[in-house]
Design a protein around this motif. Structure first.
Motif, mmCIF file in Angstrom:
data_model
loop_
_atom_site.group_PDB
_atom_site.id
_atom_site.type_symbol
_atom_site.label_atom_id
_atom_site.label_comp_id
_atom_site.label_asym_id
_atom_site.label_seq_id
_atom_site.Cartn_x
_atom_site.Cartn_y
_atom_site.Cartn_z
ATOM 1 N N LEU A 80 34.172 28.310 36.915
ATOM 2 C CA LEU A 80 35.162 29.989 37.652
ATOM 3 C C LEU A 80 35.525 29.923 38.436
ATOM 4 O O LEU A 80 36.266 29.810 39.534
ATOM 5 C CB LEU A 80 34.630 31.181 37.103
ATOM 6 C CG LEU A 80 35.505 32.786 37.257
ATOM 7 C CD1 LEU A 80 37.002 32.101 36.642
ATOM 8 C CD2 LEU A 80 34.919 34.031 36.376
ATOM 9 N N PHE A 147 37.683 38.111 33.304
ATOM 10 C CA PHE A 147 39.727 37.591 32.739
ATOM 11 C C PHE A 147 39.799 38.090 33.045
ATOM 12 O O PHE A 147 41.383 37.783 33.355
ATOM 13 C CB PHE A 147 39.010 36.995 32.062
ATOM 14 C CG PHE A 147 37.998 34.588 32.239
ATOM 15 C CD1 PHE A 147 38.239 33.939 33.146
ATOM 16 C CD2 PHE A 147 36.907 34.733 31.173
ATOM 17 C CE1 PHE A 147 37.913 32.875 33.249
ATOM 18 C CE2 PHE A 147 36.076 33.342 31.728
ATOM 19 C CZ PHE A 147 37.156 32.703 32.742
ATOM 20 N N LEU A 150 40.962 39.540 36.722
ATOM 21 C CA LEU A 150 41.793 37.873 38.089
ATOM 22 C C LEU A 150 43.082 37.412 36.826
ATOM 23 O O LEU A 150 44.012 36.660 37.907
ATOM 24 C CB LEU A 150 40.522 36.434 37.153
ATOM 25 C CG LEU A 150 39.380 36.521 38.754
ATOM 26 C CD1 LEU A 150 38.696 35.478 37.939
ATOM 27 C CD2 LEU A 150 39.559 36.012 39.671
ATOM 28 N N ARG A 151 43.463 37.405 36.226
ATOM 29 C CA ARG A 151 44.403 36.811 35.151
ATOM 30 C C ARG A 151 45.672 38.104 35.635
ATOM 31 O O ARG A 151 46.342 37.409 36.021
ATOM 32 C CB ARG A 151 44.549 37.633 34.186
ATOM 33 C CG ARG A 151 45.963 36.701 33.267
ATOM 34 C CD ARG A 151 44.890 36.496 31.106
ATOM 35 N NE ARG A 151 44.741 38.606 30.737
ATOM 36 C CZ ARG A 151 45.988 38.924 30.311
ATOM 37 N NH1 ARG A 151 46.935 39.321 29.821
ATOM 38 N NH2 ARG A 151 45.283 40.349 29.874
ATOM 39 N N TRP A 157 43.470 33.522 43.565
ATOM 40 C CA TRP A 157 43.577 32.009 42.512
ATOM 41 C C TRP A 157 43.315 30.908 44.152
ATOM 42 O O TRP A 157 43.703 31.262 45.092
ATOM 43 C CB TRP A 157 44.130 31.793 41.399
ATOM 44 C CG TRP A 157 43.866 32.980 40.458
ATOM 45 C CD1 TRP A 157 43.171 33.421 40.203
ATOM 46 C CD2 TRP A 157 45.095 32.158 39.399
ATOM 47 N NE1 TRP A 157 44.212 34.247 39.159
ATOM 48 C CE2 TRP A 157 44.747 33.828 38.584
ATOM 49 C CE3 TRP A 157 46.432 32.243 39.028
ATOM 50 C CZ2 TRP A 157 45.781 33.904 37.736
ATOM 51 C CZ3 TRP A 157 46.896 32.214 38.281
ATOM 52 C CH2 TRP A 157 46.748 33.543 37.391
ATOM 53 N N MET A 166 44.417 31.149 32.974
ATOM 54 C CA MET A 166 43.440 32.457 32.980
ATOM 55 C C MET A 166 43.969 32.432 31.772
ATOM 56 O O MET A 166 42.664 34.020 31.333
ATOM 57 C CB MET A 166 43.802 33.293 34.573
ATOM 58 C CG MET A 166 43.217 32.236 35.621
ATOM 59 S SD MET A 166 41.410 32.933 36.041
ATOM 60 C CE MET A 166 41.525 32.287 37.711
ATOM 61 N N GLN A 169 41.516 31.695 29.267
ATOM 62 C CA GLN A 169 40.005 31.876 28.853
ATOM 63 C C GLN A 169 39.542 33.436 28.169
ATOM 64 O O GLN A 169 38.458 33.374 27.840
ATOM 65 C CB GLN A 169 39.514 31.709 30.363
ATOM 66 C CG GLN A 169 40.201 31.070 31.135
ATOM 67 C CD GLN A 169 39.643 29.299 29.811
ATOM 68 O OE1 GLN A 169 38.898 29.128 29.347
ATOM 69 N NE2 GLN A 169 40.694 28.933 30.344
#
Length: 228
Positions: A80, A147, A150-151, A157, A166, A169
């Protein structure tokens, strides 16, 4: 005016991932080391060392399963952060959640080893397997949070990470939460060995997919190499 998802919040401070990765690696190393503390020199009479060592098989089994599991968590964590270029305050907290899930693992491991040693098919073993599965499901929940966080923050990123990666995941931790729950129910309602078998299958699944699920329909650009 609302902030676009691909821009950092005003006043937020972004940092490189080096310190986070180093700290996390240290935590994982300590957790794996703690697992071995449950392996002890057994009390025995002269000439009875072999049988005393063999009697500790539940401790060996629980240690091996948890060693592999924590190792797989580390592999997933490493994969990751190979795709993360910067860390903000929120991601620091998300990462601490993942580490919390990891440092808890020696506890259900010790409980499982003791319960199997007493009666590998008894009620305590059922409870121990269910507890282990709950801990694993909570670990998956921390990854789902990672996730999800982060998405919506592509500014964290690496430049070569596709949004579809992303997006894809999030299914891995959701699968983990569901199937670890099923594993706990199997250990509780069917037999401890049924639950442990399901848990081991899930550990293998997360090992095989440690680089992530493929993003269908989108060809990913090769990731930028990082200095060792």
């Amino acid at each position: 005016m609302s902030r676009p998802d691909d821009e950092p919040e005003q006043g937020s401070r972004l940092s490189e991932t080096t310190r986070v990765e180093a700290f996390s690696d240290g935590v994982f190393a300590i957790v794996i080391t703690l697992l071995v503390l449950d392996l002890q020199n057994p009390a025995h009479t002269p000439g009875g060392l072999l049988s005393a060592l063999a009697a500790q098989w539940p401790s060996y089994l629980a240690f091996f399963m948890s060693f592999v599991y924590v190792g797989v968590i580390w592999l997933n964590h490493h994969a990751l952060f190979q795709r993360i270029g910067h860390v903000d305050r929120g991601l620091h907290w998300v990462n601490l959640g993942i580490l919390l899930g990891a440092v808890v693992m020696p506890f259900p491991t010790a409980i499982l080893a003791e319960a199997l040693a007493q009666d590998a098919t008894g009620r305590d073993a059922q409870v121990a397997v269910a507890l282990y599965a709950i801990a694993a499901a909570l670990m998956s929940a921390t990854w789902w949070a990672a996730f999800r966080y982060l998405r919506s923050r592509p500014h964290l990123w690496e430049p070569d990470v596709e949004p579809s990666y992303m997006q894809a995941q999030r299914f891995r931790p959701l699968t983990g939460m569901a199937l670890y729950t099923i594993s706990g129910l199997a250990g509780w309602l069917v037999s401890p060995w049924a639950g442990m078998t399901c848990i081991m299958i899930m550990i293998v699944y997360h090992a095989v997919t440690s680089e992530g699920l493929p993003a269908r329909g989108v060809k990913r650009r090769p990731r930028r190499s990082r200095p060792a």
